[in-house]
Design an enzyme around this catalytic site. Structure first.
Site, short mmCIF file in Angstrom:
data_model
loop_
_atom_site.label_atom_id
_atom_site.label_comp_id
_atom_site.label_asym_id
_atom_site.label_seq_id
_atom_site.Cartn_x
_atom_site.Cartn_y
_atom_site.Cartn_z
N ASP A 1 0.82 -1.21 0.00
CA ASP A 1 0.00 0.00 0.00
C ASP A 1 0.86 1.26 0.00
O ASP A 1 0.34 2.37 -0.08
CB ASP A 1 -0.99 0.00 1.16
CG ASP A 1 -0.33 -0.10 2.53
OD1 ASP A 1 0.91 -0.07 2.60
OD2 ASP A 1 -1.07 -0.20 3.54
N SER A 2 2.19 1.08 0.05
CA SER A 2 3.10 2.21 -0.13
C SER A 2 2.88 2.86 -1.49
O SER A 2 3.25 4.02 -1.70
CB SER A 2 4.55 1.74 -0.02
OG SER A 2 4.82 0.71 -0.96
N ASP B 1 -0.89 -5.94 0.19
CA ASP B 1 -1.42 -5.32 1.40
C ASP B 1 -2.94 -5.21 1.32
O ASP B 1 -3.50 -4.89 0.26
CB ASP B 1 -0.85 -3.90 1.57
CG ASP B 1 0.42 -3.89 2.38
OD1 ASP B 1 0.41 -4.46 3.49
OD2 ASP B 1 1.42 -3.32 1.93
N LYS C 1 -1.29 -9.27 3.16
CA LYS C 1 -0.54 -8.75 4.30
C LYS C 1 -1.41 -7.77 5.05
O LYS C 1 -2.09 -6.95 4.44
CB LYS C 1 0.75 -8.05 3.84
CG LYS C 1 1.59 -7.50 5.01
CD LYS C 1 2.96 -7.05 4.55
CE LYS C 1 2.95 -5.67 3.94
NZ LYS C 1 2.60 -4.61 4.93
N GLU D 1 -1.53 -5.31 8.88
CA GLU D 1 -0.73 -4.74 9.95
C GLU D 1 -1.39 -4.96 11.30
O GLU D 1 -2.62 -5.02 11.41
CB GLU D 1 -0.53 -3.24 9.71
CG GLU D 1 0.20 -2.93 8.40
CD GLU D 1 0.36 -1.44 8.19
OE1 GLU D 1 -0.02 -0.65 9.08
OE2 GLU D 1 0.86 -1.05 7.10
N GLU E 1 9.24 -3.83 10.68
CA GLU E 1 9.61 -2.54 10.09
C GLU E 1 10.08 -1.57 11.16
O GLU E 1 9.43 -1.37 12.18
CB GLU E 1 8.43 -1.93 9.33
CG GLU E 1 8.79 -0.58 8.69
CD GLU E 1 7.75 -0.07 7.72
OE1 GLU E 1 7.96 1.04 7.17
OE2 GLU E 1 6.73 -0.76 7.50
#
Length: 372
Positions: free
Chosen positions: A123-124, A162, A192, A194, A261
């Site tokens: 999602d970056s 993500d 993925k 978080e 991270e």
């Protein structure tokens, strides 16, 4: 290579005989010759190049194109498909796992061609590809769009994406519904998400229905507002202990690997040592089981990069320089040159110029009559 069946040669020759003479002379508007298939008595046969060894006019133009090509047209992967089993084998023998982000067809193709083990549609891309100020702004529909594009260029690398912020936090059922979309519509092989132990029930539910999950703890960009910005996590004993508990909870919930991270190297190394699944570091030191970077960062496309990133190429200057050269060439009419133009057969060119001349004369006569 076995002899070409006579019927196949006849069929291919017949088809090529219909090609206009102007194309044979240089106006090539077809893709390079590929595998020719024709059903014949005894079953289907394949001929890789029907005119191998023949001096056919089209053979001199096989590599010419009159349109832009996809990267995959020129590059077909021969590397074995990377699967979860492949990643487990790499982990067990202590071979670091390589991970790189991609956000569209070209970047996905390049990552795959480079032999990277795992491709992450992160999602970056909200920030590095779409210009948003945070990763939280991207929607699931936008993620699906980019996942499909990357998937089209991914032949061998294991593809994970993500889950967008707001698509999995409410409940495990919400997460399952959206993760299924990511896999069916986005064509990815894993998702993925978080979060630490608070996400364990959601991860357990996803893995129970057969959806592989890559965990992500430490600095979690989707939660940067609550973290007070993009800051290193686990710098105190208390926070490091909580992160260790998170990692263990994610492993027990069924994650196949965990991203760490912006974590101090000793903390990341210890977490890696106590887990039985791989850790993928990004700003977490060399003690992790693998590493991931954002492609735009490591290629130097935007100048300043995070401390943890190594810039392997500074492409921004090269790209801008090339664009400036192009602009200058267009302004000076140095581009396009003769070699960038398509020729006409001499007979057709002569007829065309005569037609233009006649039209001009007719126009001049009409203008004279009008003045009269």
């Amino acid at each position: 290579m076995s002899a070409v069946p006579a019927r196949l040669v006849q069929v291919a020759s017949k088809n090529l005989s219909r090609v206009p003479r102007s194309i044979n002379a240089g106006l090539v508007a077809c893709a390079p010759l590929r595998v020719v298939q024709q059903r014949v008595a005894g079953g289907p046969q394949q001929v890789r190049d029907t005119f191998s060894g023949m001096n056919h006019p089209l053979r001199t133009s096989v590599h010419m194109r009159s349109y832009s090509s996809r990267p995959a047209d020129a590059v077909m992967s021969v590397r074995p498909k990377v699967t979860l089993a492949t990643l487990r084998k790499l982990y067990k023998r202590g071979e670091p796992i390589t991970v790189m982000t991609a956000h569209d067809f070209p970047t996905g193709t390049l990552v795959d061609k480079a032999g990277i083990d795992m491709t992450l549609v992160g999602d970056s891309l909200a920030m590095v590809a779409l210009g948003h100020t945070s990763t939280s702004e991207i929607t699931i529909d936008e993620m699906l769009h980019h996942c499909r594009a990357v998937a089209r260029g991914t032949r061998s690398s294991f593809l994970v994406a993500d889950m967008a912020f707001g698509t999995y936090e409410t409940s495990p059922d919400q997460a399952v519904t959206n993760a299924v979309r990511m896999m069916k519509e986005g064509k990815v092989e894993a998702v993925k998400l978080e979060g630490g132990k608070e996400m364990a029930p959601t991860i357990a539910r996803l893995t129970q229905v057969g959806i592989p999950v890559l965990g992500h703890i430490g600095l979690t960009p989707q939660r940067q507002a609550s973290l007070g910005g993009y800051k290193v996590q686990g710098k105190t004993v208390a926070k490091a202990k909580a992160m260790i508990e998170d990692a263990i909870a994610l492993q027990q919930a069924g994650c196949y690997a965990i991203v760490l991270e912006a974590v101090p190297e000793p903390v990341a190394r210890h977490i890696t040592d106590i887990l039985t699944i791989p850790t993928i570091g990004i700003g977490a030191g060399a003690g992790c089981s693998g590493q991931v970077l954002v492609q735009q960062d490591m290629l130097g496309l935007y100048g300043q990069v995070p401390r943890f990133c190594k810039t392997y190429r500074s492409l921004a200057d090269d790209i801008v320089g090339a664009l400036r050269e192009y602009s200058a060439d267009v302004k000076s009419r140095a581009f396009p040159a003769e070699e960038h133009c398509y020729p006409m057969p001499q007979e057709e060119l002569k007829r065309f110029m005569n037609m233009v001349h006649d039209q001009k004369e007719d126009g001049q006569k009409g203008a004279s009559l009008g003045h009269a």
